[in-house]
Design an enzyme around this catalytic site. Structure first.
Site, PDB file in Angstrom:
ATOM      1  N   ARG A  37      31.162  51.864  -5.544  1.00 14.68           N
ATOM      2  CA  ARG A  37      30.023  50.991  -5.820  1.00 14.68           C
ATOM      3  C   ARG A  37      29.588  50.267  -4.544  1.00 14.68           C
ATOM      4  O   ARG A  37      30.422  49.802  -3.779  1.00 14.68           O
ATOM      5  CB  ARG A  37      30.362  49.995  -6.912  1.00 14.68           C
ATOM      6  CG  ARG A  37      30.668  50.685  -8.231  1.00 14.68           C
ATOM      7  CD  ARG A  37      30.586  49.756  -9.430  1.00 14.68           C
ATOM      8  NE  ARG A  37      31.004  50.454 -10.637  1.00 14.68           N
ATOM      9  CZ  ARG A  37      30.232  51.267 -11.346  1.00 14.68           C
ATOM     10  NH1 ARG A  37      29.001  51.498 -10.978  1.00 14.68           N
ATOM     11  NH2 ARG A  37      30.700  51.868 -12.426  1.00 14.68           N
ATOM     12  N   ASP A  38      28.264  50.180  -4.363  1.00 14.64           N
ATOM     13  CA  ASP A  38      27.703  49.455  -3.228  1.00 14.64           C
ATOM     14  C   ASP A  38      27.858  47.960  -3.490  1.00 14.64           C
ATOM     15  O   ASP A  38      27.517  47.471  -4.570  1.00 14.64           O
ATOM     16  CB  ASP A  38      26.227  49.819  -3.057  1.00 14.64           C
ATOM     17  CG  ASP A  38      25.654  49.355  -1.742  1.00 14.64           C
ATOM     18  OD1 ASP A  38      25.734  48.140  -1.452  1.00 14.64           O
ATOM     19  OD2 ASP A  38      25.096  50.184  -1.002  1.00 14.64           O
ATOM     20  N   ASN A  60      19.959  57.365   5.001  1.00 16.07           N
ATOM     21  CA  ASN A  60      19.299  56.762   6.154  1.00 16.07           C
ATOM     22  C   ASN A  60      19.895  57.368   7.418  1.00 16.07           C
ATOM     23  O   ASN A  60      21.110  57.498   7.530  1.00 16.07           O
ATOM     24  CB  ASN A  60      19.513  55.246   6.153  1.00 16.07           C
ATOM     25  CG  ASN A  60      18.974  54.606   4.896  1.00 16.07           C
ATOM     26  OD1 ASN A  60      17.899  54.935   4.428  1.00 16.07           O
ATOM     27  ND2 ASN A  60      19.742  53.687   4.336  1.00 16.07           N
ATOM     28  N   VAL A 116      25.664  51.889   8.789  1.00 13.55           N
ATOM     29  CA  VAL A 116      27.035  52.366   8.934  1.00 13.55           C
ATOM     30  C   VAL A 116      26.949  53.808   9.405  1.00 13.55           C
ATOM     31  O   VAL A 116      26.352  54.654   8.726  1.00 13.55           O
ATOM     32  CB  VAL A 116      27.817  52.276   7.594  1.00 13.55           C
ATOM     33  CG1 VAL A 116      29.213  52.853   7.759  1.00 13.55           C
ATOM     34  CG2 VAL A 116      27.875  50.833   7.107  1.00 13.55           C
ATOM     35  N   HIS A 175      26.424  58.929   4.603  1.00 15.49           N
ATOM     36  CA  HIS A 175      26.594  58.515   3.212  1.00 15.49           C
ATOM     37  C   HIS A 175      25.281  58.664   2.469  1.00 15.49           C
ATOM     38  O   HIS A 175      24.207  58.619   3.058  1.00 15.49           O
ATOM     39  CB  HIS A 175      27.121  57.079   3.114  1.00 15.49           C
ATOM     40  CG  HIS A 175      26.279  56.056   3.806  1.00 15.49           C
ATOM     41  ND1 HIS A 175      26.282  55.895   5.182  1.00 15.49           N
ATOM     42  CD2 HIS A 175      25.423  55.134   3.322  1.00 15.49           C
ATOM     43  CE1 HIS A 175      25.453  54.914   5.507  1.00 15.49           C
ATOM     44  NE2 HIS A 175      24.907  54.437   4.393  1.00 15.49           N
ATOM     45  N   HIS A 222      23.206  57.237  -0.915  1.00 15.12           N
ATOM     46  CA  HIS A 222      23.075  56.239  -1.959  1.00 15.12           C
ATOM     47  C   HIS A 222      22.603  56.947  -3.226  1.00 15.12           C
ATOM     48  O   HIS A 222      21.626  57.690  -3.183  1.00 15.12           O
ATOM     49  CB  HIS A 222      22.023  55.190  -1.578  1.00 15.12           C
ATOM     50  CG  HIS A 222      22.357  54.400  -0.359  1.00 15.12           C
ATOM     51  ND1 HIS A 222      22.863  53.122  -0.423  1.00 15.12           N
ATOM     52  CD2 HIS A 222      22.249  54.701   0.963  1.00 15.12           C
ATOM     53  CE1 HIS A 222      23.042  52.670   0.805  1.00 15.12           C
ATOM     54  NE2 HIS A 222      22.680  53.609   1.659  1.00 15.12           N
TER      55      HIS A 222
END
Length: 114
Positions: free
Chosen positions: A29-30, A87, A96, A100, A102
């Site tokens: 989880r973000d 991104n 980061v 990754h 999202h």
């Protein structure tokens, strides 16, 4: 990668609310959720960004997207729709430098995103 926050999560030295883990992929989880469902899905292997993906990572990307589909089903966002965001680079919003994705869902998402 001793400075990478996601590598520290993979190795267990930083906590995260994990929702999925296998030998290659981790989803959690973000902390700064932007939707009711907001997960980060990462490879355990450190790859700084999309720009660093080579042909040898093709199987890993396929695995990541398979996990994303599975999680979208399990979390009940698959049928209504969801968004996958990556991104890349400073101007792309990457903060980061460990690739990754999202996974966002659970509400209507507007466009443009930024």
């Amino acid at each position: 990668m001793t400075e990478c926050i996601f590598c520290k999560i993979v190795e267990g030295s930083l906590p995260a609310e994990k929702v999925y883990e296998d030998e290659d992929v981790l989803a959690f989880r973000d902390l700064h959720a932007q939707a009711p469902v907001h997960l980060l899905v990462i490879p355990k292997k450190h790859i700084p960004s999309v720009r660093d993906i080579g042909e040898e990572e093709g199987h890993l990307l396929g695995r990541i997207f398979s996990v994303i589909n599975r999680l979208a089903d399990e979390l009940g966002v698959a049928d209504k729709g969801f968004r996958i965001v990556n991104n890349c680079g400073d101007e792309g919003g990457q903060t980061v430098y460990h690739i990754h994705f999202h996974l966002l869902g659970g509400r209507s998402l507007s466009w443009p995103p930024g």
